[in-house]
Motif scaffolding. Structure first.
Motif, PDB file in Angstrom:
ATOM      1  N   ALA A  69       2.094   1.610  -3.440  1.00  0.00           N
ATOM      2  CA  ALA A  69       2.113   1.467  -4.902  1.00  0.00           C
ATOM      3  C   ALA A  69       1.020   2.311  -5.553  1.00  0.00           C
ATOM      4  O   ALA A  69       1.244   2.941  -6.597  1.00  0.00           O
ATOM      5  N   LEU A  70      -0.153   2.339  -4.937  1.00  0.00           N
ATOM      6  CA  LEU A  70      -1.237   3.172  -5.465  1.00  0.00           C
ATOM      7  C   LEU A  70      -0.873   4.651  -5.407  1.00  0.00           C
ATOM      8  O   LEU A  70      -1.141   5.408  -6.354  1.00  0.00           O
ATOM      9  N   HIS A  71      -0.253   5.046  -4.308  1.00  0.00           N
ATOM     10  CA  HIS A  71       0.137   6.445  -4.159  1.00  0.00           C
ATOM     11  C   HIS A  71       1.193   6.830  -5.190  1.00  0.00           C
ATOM     12  O   HIS A  71       1.124   7.919  -5.803  1.00  0.00           O
ATOM     13  N   ALA A  72       2.167   5.951  -5.400  1.00  0.00           N
ATOM     14  CA  ALA A  72       3.202   6.226  -6.402  1.00  0.00           C
ATOM     15  C   ALA A  72       2.575   6.373  -7.785  1.00  0.00           C
ATOM     16  O   ALA A  72       2.972   7.240  -8.580  1.00  0.00           O
ATOM     17  N   ALA A  73       1.585   5.519  -8.065  1.00  0.00           N
ATOM     18  CA  ALA A  73       0.922   5.606  -9.373  1.00  0.00           C
ATOM     19  C   ALA A  73       0.132   6.908  -9.509  1.00  0.00           C
ATOM     20  O   ALA A  73       0.083   7.510 -10.594  1.00  0.00           O
ATOM     21  N   SER A  74      -0.467   7.348  -8.412  1.00  0.00           N
ATOM     22  CA  SER A  74      -1.225   8.608  -8.463  1.00  0.00           C
ATOM     23  C   SER A  74      -0.309   9.817  -8.641  1.00  0.00           C
ATOM     24  O   SER A  74      -0.717  10.843  -9.183  1.00  0.00           O
ATOM     25  N   GLU A  75       0.945   9.687  -8.186  1.00  0.00           N
ATOM     26  CA  GLU A  75       1.911  10.779  -8.322  1.00  0.00           C
ATOM     27  C   GLU A  75       2.560  10.810  -9.699  1.00  0.00           C
ATOM     28  O   GLU A  75       3.182  11.798 -10.075  1.00  0.00           O
ATOM     29  N   ASN A  76       2.438   9.697 -10.427  1.00  0.00           N
ATOM     30  CA  ASN A  76       3.043   9.606 -11.756  1.00  0.00           C
ATOM     31  C   ASN A  76       2.097  10.241 -12.783  1.00  0.00           C
ATOM     32  O   ASN A  76       1.173   9.602 -13.294  1.00  0.00           O
ATOM     33  N   LEU A 215       4.865  -8.279  -4.231  1.00  0.00           N
ATOM     34  CA  LEU A 215       4.269  -8.980  -5.361  1.00  0.00           C
ATOM     35  C   LEU A 215       2.824  -8.531  -5.564  1.00  0.00           C
ATOM     36  O   LEU A 215       2.401  -8.226  -6.688  1.00  0.00           O
ATOM     37  N   GLY A 216       2.056  -8.484  -4.482  1.00  0.00           N
ATOM     38  CA  GLY A 216       0.649  -8.102  -4.575  1.00  0.00           C
ATOM     39  C   GLY A 216       0.462  -6.680  -5.077  1.00  0.00           C
ATOM     40  O   GLY A 216      -0.447  -6.406  -5.880  1.00  0.00           O
ATOM     41  N   ALA A 217       1.304  -5.777  -4.618  1.00  0.00           N
ATOM     42  CA  ALA A 217       1.205  -4.384  -5.058  1.00  0.00           C
ATOM     43  C   ALA A 217       1.453  -4.265  -6.560  1.00  0.00           C
ATOM     44  O   ALA A 217       0.729  -3.555  -7.277  1.00  0.00           O
ATOM     45  N   ASN A 218       2.453  -4.975  -7.053  1.00  0.00           N
ATOM     46  CA  ASN A 218       2.754  -4.923  -8.489  1.00  0.00           C
ATOM     47  C   ASN A 218       1.633  -5.553  -9.311  1.00  0.00           C
ATOM     48  O   ASN A 218       1.284  -5.055 -10.395  1.00  0.00           O
ATOM     49  N   MET A 219       1.060  -6.646  -8.790  1.00  0.00           N
ATOM     50  CA  MET A 219      -0.045  -7.304  -9.491  1.00  0.00           C
ATOM     51  C   MET A 219      -1.258  -6.382  -9.584  1.00  0.00           C
ATOM     52  O   MET A 219      -1.919  -6.310 -10.623  1.00  0.00           O
ATOM     53  N   LEU A 220      -1.563  -5.676  -8.517  1.00  0.00           N
ATOM     54  CA  LEU A 220      -2.707  -4.773  -8.515  1.00  0.00           C
ATOM     55  C   LEU A 220      -2.546  -3.676  -9.563  1.00  0.00           C
ATOM     56  O   LEU A 220      -3.490  -3.364 -10.309  1.00  0.00           O
ATOM     57  N   ILE A 221      -1.363  -3.096  -9.638  1.00  0.00           N
ATOM     58  CA  ILE A 221      -1.122  -2.028 -10.615  1.00  0.00           C
ATOM     59  C   ILE A 221      -1.324  -2.550 -12.034  1.00  0.00           C
ATOM     60  O   ILE A 221      -1.928  -1.875 -12.885  1.00  0.00           O
ATOM     61  N   SER A 222      -0.864  -3.768 -12.305  1.00  0.00           N
ATOM     62  CA  SER A 222      -1.039  -4.329 -13.650  1.00  0.00           C
ATOM     63  C   SER A 222      -2.509  -4.572 -13.960  1.00  0.00           C
ATOM     64  O   SER A 222      -2.945  -4.411 -15.106  1.00  0.00           O
ATOM     65  N   VAL A 223      -3.297  -4.950 -12.936  1.00  0.00           N
ATOM     66  CA  VAL A 223      -4.743  -5.133 -13.122  1.00  0.00           C
ATOM     67  C   VAL A 223      -5.408  -3.791 -13.429  1.00  0.00           C
ATOM     68  O   VAL A 223      -6.248  -3.684 -14.327  1.00  0.00           O
ATOM     69  N   LEU A 224      -5.043  -2.752 -12.698  1.00  0.00           N
ATOM     70  CA  LEU A 224      -5.657  -1.433 -12.888  1.00  0.00           C
ATOM     71  C   LEU A 224      -5.345  -0.847 -14.265  1.00  0.00           C
ATOM     72  O   LEU A 224      -6.139  -0.079 -14.815  1.00  0.00           O
ATOM     73  N   LYS A 225      -4.222  -1.214 -14.828  1.00  0.00           N
ATOM     74  CA  LYS A 225      -3.860  -0.695 -16.147  1.00  0.00           C
ATOM     75  C   LYS A 225      -4.819  -1.188 -17.223  1.00  0.00           C
ATOM     76  O   LYS A 225      -5.022  -0.519 -18.243  1.00  0.00           O
ATOM     77  N   LYS A 226      -5.380  -2.380 -17.015  1.00  0.00           N
ATOM     78  CA  LYS A 226      -6.349  -2.952 -17.968  1.00  0.00           C
ATOM     79  C   LYS A 226      -7.557  -3.440 -17.182  1.00  0.00           C
ATOM     80  O   LYS A 226      -7.958  -4.604 -17.287  1.00  0.00           O
ATOM     81  N   LEU A 227      -8.163  -2.561 -16.416  1.00  0.00           N
ATOM     82  CA  LEU A 227      -9.198  -2.969 -15.468  1.00  0.00           C
ATOM     83  C   LEU A 227     -10.413  -3.636 -16.124  1.00  0.00           C
ATOM     84  O   LEU A 227     -10.775  -4.753 -15.728  1.00  0.00           O
TER      85      LEU A 227
END
Length: 394
Positions: A69-76, A215-227
């Motif tokens: 999930a982190l890698h996908a976000a870095s590629e976006n 679930l955990g991967a999606n939760m982490l991405i949402s946290v990073l969006k508003k860290l």
């Protein structure tokens, strides 16, 4: 101005931080208004919003989903959530390495092996299934600390094997907690985000791991969006309801026929059967039970089962369903296949072993041919091998 960022183990001092020296729970991280490169002597600028520079720590399949999930976000490039992503894993006896390393290499991400964490600059660290204590000095390298993606509803199941213990103890609800790491202690930091889900009936630890990893991967991405906001809204873990999830030993796989109910045996099978088969003793030989099944009511109504007194561990072959029926504390479990030197179906085991034993020992009591609890010697080698297998499931 000085910007004060909370350390992940300290509260905000009363009255804020303006015009005073930071308390031990807070520290000054950057001088905003100075040059980004720290030319004014006060260090590099701390980012207040994405994109983030992330250092990821992980090992197993659960962690791999977080890294994916982190890698996908870095590629976006449109979302601009992650600018830099690097990986830390642990050494493995396998030449290919653990799942996280395999994914990182395939994705051409920089990889370090613990305790080497590289020398780059990062905004935040992320941990998932890493199994190593973090020092305060390491945590303080990250302006926003280190986040941990933990597959349980903390404070329930702190420790390295929360999914196994969730299934083993028959929990009906589980979830994922994104929390802040504290130095030199596991799973005790403030909760940043937590979500619960029902445990699917009769799911194995492996199946539950797949659900929780997504679930955990999606939760982490949402946290990073508003860290920054997510960290400021964090809450301390409750002091009540704390349970621990230690690594299970190889001895856990040995069925105790006199002590365990059929439900407890099936939970054990679903919890660890994917990493090590359940084991028992038969005629001084270790037998691994490979495929356990529940016994339906029509089979249990068979006169052969109801018309005789049996003791735990007693074995009966049920020809119609082609399974071995084994008596436990409160009933029966079914076994479709076993391993005794090689893999055998229940029919093979009956024809090759059980039937011939009864023919040779016609006068013996059937209880002499039962499964018995296997008592394993304490062997360091066995322990090391089992710990390695547990890296597949947290």
């Amino acid at each position: 101005m000085w910007v004060l960022v909370r350390r992940c183990w300290g509260p905000l001092p009363a009255g804020g931080g303006a015009g005073r020296r930071p308390s031990p729970g807070w520290r000054a991280l950057a001088w905003f208004g100075g040059s980004p490169g720290g030319e004014d002597g006060r260090g590099p600028r701390v980012r207040e919003k994405p994109p983030w520079r992330v250092l990821f720590f992980g090992t197993d399949l659960f962690a791999r989903e977080t890294l994916r999930a982190l890698h996908a976000a870095s590629e976006n490039k449109e979302e601009e959530l992650i600018e830099k992503l690097e990986v830390v894993t642990v050494p493995s006896p396998s030449p290919k390495g653990l799942p996280v390393k395999q994914y990182a290499v395939q994705s051409q991400l920089p990889v370090y092996e613990w305790p080497d964490v590289g020398s780059g600059e990062y905004d935040v660290g992320v941990v998932a299934s890493f199994g190593r204590l973090m020092s305060e000095a390491l945590i303080l390298k990250f302006p926003y600390g280190i986040l941990n993606v933990h597959p349980s509803c903390l404070p329930r199941w702190r420790g390295p094997a929360p999914i196994i213990h969730t299934v083993l103890h028959g929990d009906t609800v589980t979830g994922v907690t994104v929390m802040q790491i504290r130095p030199k202690r596991f799973d005790v930091g403030p909760i940043v985000k937590q979500e619960t889900i029902p445990v699917p009936p009769k799911s194995t630890a492996k199946e539950l791991e797949a659900v929780l990893s997504r679930l955990g991967a999606n939760m982490l991405i949402s946290v990073l969006k508003k860290l920054p906001e997510s960290l400021n809204n964090g809450r301390q873990q409750p002091t009540e309801g704390v349970t621990h999830a230690p690594k299970v030993s190889v001895g856990t796989s040995c069925i105790k026929w006199e002590e365990q109910t059929s439900e407890e045996i099936f939970r054990l099978y679903r919890a660890i059967g994917d990493i090590i088969p359940l084991q028992t003793l038969w005629m001084n030989n270790t037998i691994k039970l490979l495929d356990l099944v529940e016994v339906n009511s029509s089979v249990l109504a068979d006169p052969k089962l109801t018309g005789q007194a049996v003791i735990p561990g007693s074995i009966t072959y049920h020809k119609q369903s082609q399974i071995l029926l084994v008596c436990c504390k409160d009933g029966w479990i079914g076994v479709r296949s076993v391993m005794l030197k090689k893999t055998l179906t229940a029919t093979d085991f009956y024809n090759g072993y059980l039937h011939s034993w009864h023919q040779k020992n016609a006068q013996a009591h059937p209880s002499q041919c039962r499964f018995q609890t296997l008592r394993l010697p304490a062997k360091k080698k066995q322990k090391k091998e089992f710990v390695a297998m547990q890296q597949c499931i947290k």
